[in-house]
Design a protein around this motif. Structure first.
Motif, PDB file in Angstrom:
ATOM      1  N   LEU A  10       0.752  -1.353   0.144  1.00 44.27           N
ATOM      2  CA  LEU A  10       0.013  -0.123  -0.027  1.00 44.27           C
ATOM      3  C   LEU A  10       0.672   1.127  -0.109  1.00 44.27           C
ATOM      4  O   LEU A  10       1.663   1.742   0.811  1.00 44.27           O
ATOM      5  CB  LEU A  10      -1.111  -0.140   1.278  1.00 44.27           C
ATOM      6  CG  LEU A  10      -1.707   1.272   1.468  1.00 44.27           C
ATOM      7  CD1 LEU A  10      -2.642   1.838   0.377  1.00 44.27           C
ATOM      8  CD2 LEU A  10      -2.426   1.258   2.813  1.00 44.27           C
ATOM      9  N   VAL A  11       0.781   2.094  -1.001  1.00 46.11           N
ATOM     10  CA  VAL A  11       1.332   3.285  -1.121  1.00 46.11           C
ATOM     11  C   VAL A  11       0.777   4.617  -0.753  1.00 46.11           C
ATOM     12  O   VAL A  11      -0.377   4.654  -1.201  1.00 46.11           O
ATOM     13  CB  VAL A  11       2.172   3.350  -2.480  1.00 46.11           C
ATOM     14  CG1 VAL A  11       2.667   4.774  -2.652  1.00 46.11           C
ATOM     15  CG2 VAL A  11       3.329   2.367  -2.925  1.00 46.11           C
ATOM     16  N   LEU A  12       1.078   5.426   0.072  1.00 43.98           N
ATOM     17  CA  LEU A  12       0.474   6.410   0.428  1.00 43.98           C
ATOM     18  C   LEU A  12       0.969   7.612  -0.198  1.00 43.98           C
ATOM     19  O   LEU A  12       2.089   7.795  -0.254  1.00 43.98           O
ATOM     20  CB  LEU A  12       0.845   7.171   1.913  1.00 43.98           C
ATOM     21  CG  LEU A  12       0.558   5.729   2.975  1.00 43.98           C
ATOM     22  CD1 LEU A  12       1.026   6.188   4.644  1.00 43.98           C
ATOM     23  CD2 LEU A  12      -0.772   5.197   2.796  1.00 43.98           C
ATOM     24  N   GLU A  69       0.454  -2.120  -5.103  1.00 47.39           N
ATOM     25  CA  GLU A  69      -0.857  -2.778  -5.488  1.00 47.39           C
ATOM     26  C   GLU A  69      -1.911  -1.884  -4.977  1.00 47.39           C
ATOM     27  O   GLU A  69      -3.020  -2.239  -5.576  1.00 47.39           O
ATOM     28  CB  GLU A  69      -0.744  -4.320  -4.621  1.00 47.39           C
ATOM     29  CG  GLU A  69       0.393  -5.057  -5.435  1.00 47.39           C
ATOM     30  CD  GLU A  69       0.859  -6.260  -4.464  1.00 47.39           C
ATOM     31  OE1 GLU A  69       0.346  -7.542  -4.937  1.00 47.39           O
ATOM     32  OE2 GLU A  69       1.522  -6.109  -3.708  1.00 47.39           O
ATOM     33  N   ASP A  70      -1.916  -1.322  -3.984  1.00 43.84           N
ATOM     34  CA  ASP A  70      -3.022  -0.564  -3.452  1.00 43.84           C
ATOM     35  C   ASP A  70      -2.427   0.934  -3.233  1.00 43.84           C
ATOM     36  O   ASP A  70      -1.186   1.208  -2.873  1.00 43.84           O
ATOM     37  CB  ASP A  70      -3.607  -0.846  -2.129  1.00 43.84           C
ATOM     38  CG  ASP A  70      -4.355  -2.248  -2.295  1.00 43.84           C
ATOM     39  OD1 ASP A  70      -5.077  -2.433  -3.414  1.00 43.84           O
ATOM     40  OD2 ASP A  70      -3.694  -3.164  -1.440  1.00 43.84           O
ATOM     41  N   VAL A  71      -3.249   2.022  -3.519  1.00 44.86           N
ATOM     42  CA  VAL A  71      -2.907   3.246  -3.302  1.00 44.86           C
ATOM     43  C   VAL A  71      -3.540   4.185  -2.573  1.00 44.86           C
ATOM     44  O   VAL A  71      -4.947   3.968  -2.746  1.00 44.86           O
ATOM     45  CB  VAL A  71      -2.397   3.928  -4.725  1.00 44.86           C
ATOM     46  CG1 VAL A  71      -2.217   5.607  -4.512  1.00 44.86           C
ATOM     47  CG2 VAL A  71      -1.785   3.395  -5.575  1.00 44.86           C
ATOM     48  N   LEU A  72      -3.384   4.974  -1.668  1.00 48.88           N
ATOM     49  CA  LEU A  72      -4.232   5.605  -0.684  1.00 48.88           C
ATOM     50  C   LEU A  72      -3.667   7.150  -0.952  1.00 48.88           C
ATOM     51  O   LEU A  72      -2.785   7.745  -0.571  1.00 48.88           O
ATOM     52  CB  LEU A  72      -4.022   5.546   0.843  1.00 48.88           C
ATOM     53  CG  LEU A  72      -5.164   5.980   1.788  1.00 48.88           C
ATOM     54  CD1 LEU A  72      -4.910   5.484   2.866  1.00 48.88           C
ATOM     55  CD2 LEU A  72      -4.774   7.349   1.959  1.00 48.88           C
ATOM     56  N   ASP A  73      -4.556   8.078  -1.711  1.00 47.74           N
ATOM     57  CA  ASP A  73      -4.386   9.205  -1.576  1.00 47.74           C
ATOM     58  C   ASP A  73      -4.649  10.020  -0.421  1.00 47.74           C
ATOM     59  O   ASP A  73      -5.804  10.229  -0.179  1.00 47.74           O
ATOM     60  CB  ASP A  73      -5.170   9.869  -2.927  1.00 47.74           C
ATOM     61  CG  ASP A  73      -5.353  11.381  -2.845  1.00 47.74           C
ATOM     62  OD1 ASP A  73      -4.472  12.089  -2.201  1.00 47.74           O
ATOM     63  OD2 ASP A  73      -5.759  11.945  -4.001  1.00 47.74           O
ATOM     64  N   ASN A  74      -3.559  10.446  -0.022  1.00 46.28           N
ATOM     65  CA  ASN A  74      -3.524  11.094   1.539  1.00 46.28           C
ATOM     66  C   ASN A  74      -3.600  12.677   1.577  1.00 46.28           C
ATOM     67  O   ASN A  74      -2.835  13.145   2.348  1.00 46.28           O
ATOM     68  CB  ASN A  74      -2.417  10.448   2.304  1.00 46.28           C
ATOM     69  CG  ASN A  74      -2.821  10.615   4.042  1.00 46.28           C
ATOM     70  OD1 ASN A  74      -3.879  11.085   4.296  1.00 46.28           O
ATOM     71  ND2 ASN A  74      -1.675  10.324   4.811  1.00 46.28           N
TER      72      ASN A  74
END
Length: 200
Positions: A129-131, A171-176
């Protein structure tokens, strides 16, 4: 042991601590690579003696603990010193991470690391998971939090993968970039997804 390990990463100022705390509030165990980096250089640990032997006692405080700012100044100005330090510490940190993760008993667990890809710690996880935040947000948050100069923050950013490289490996991205309610919505979405994967 947790049935799924999620590696959480992002550049400086991307909000890793805030994200970790929100997952923990939902009952999820998290292991922080930065914490383990402090553990392996505690007084009495072999690594601290090796570091002092290599760089001299000026990288120790009067109390005998590691003077992190002094060491940081050395390694950011000397690529050879940085390489030596990383070859000593990364295997020790990874061993510590593996041990802590093996004891996690929530349905899934997090490995939170600013250098997940750079240090090969992504080999310890099942999913990444990339922030993600724009670079100007990174600079603003990191200078507000640490009181560091833009030059120092840019030097730290230069030692990390670029935003594009991180996103390409996510694999997952969280727009923070948003506010707290927006972040909580994102965490709820990911939490439901990871529970489903862990139970699948």
């Amino acid at each position: 042991m947790a049935r799924l390990i999620v590696g959480v990463t992002g550049g400086i100022g991307s909000g890793k601590s805030a994200v970790m705390e929100r997952f923990q509030a939902r009952g999820i165990e998290a292991v922080d690579a930065d914490d383990m980096a402090r553990v392996v250089v505690e007084p009495g640990r072999p690594a601290l003696a090796e570091i002092a032997g290599h760089f001299g006692n000026e990288i120790l405080t009067a109390e005998g603990t590691l003077d992190r700012p002094a060491l940081r100044d050395i390694i950011f100005s000397d690529p050879g010193a940085k390489q030596w330090l990383e070859s000593l510490l990364h295997p020790l940190i990874n061993k510590e991470l593996r041990e802590r993760l093996s004891r996690a008993d929530s349905p899934y667990a997090l490995l939170v690391s600013p250098l997940l890809f750079e240090t090969g710690q992504d080999a310890l996880v099942d999913r990444t998971l990339v922030l993600d935040v724009p670079e100007e947000v990174q600079l603003a948050r990191a200078s507000r939090r640490d009181g560091a100069t833009p030059e120092k923050i840019r030097a730290i950013m230069a030692a990390q993968l670029t935003r594009e490289e991180r996103l390409a490996r996510a694999e997952d991205v969280l727009d923070n970039e948003g506010d707290w309610p927006q972040l909580d919505l994102e965490i709820d979405r990911l939490h439901a997804k990871y529970l489903a994967l862990a139970n699948g």
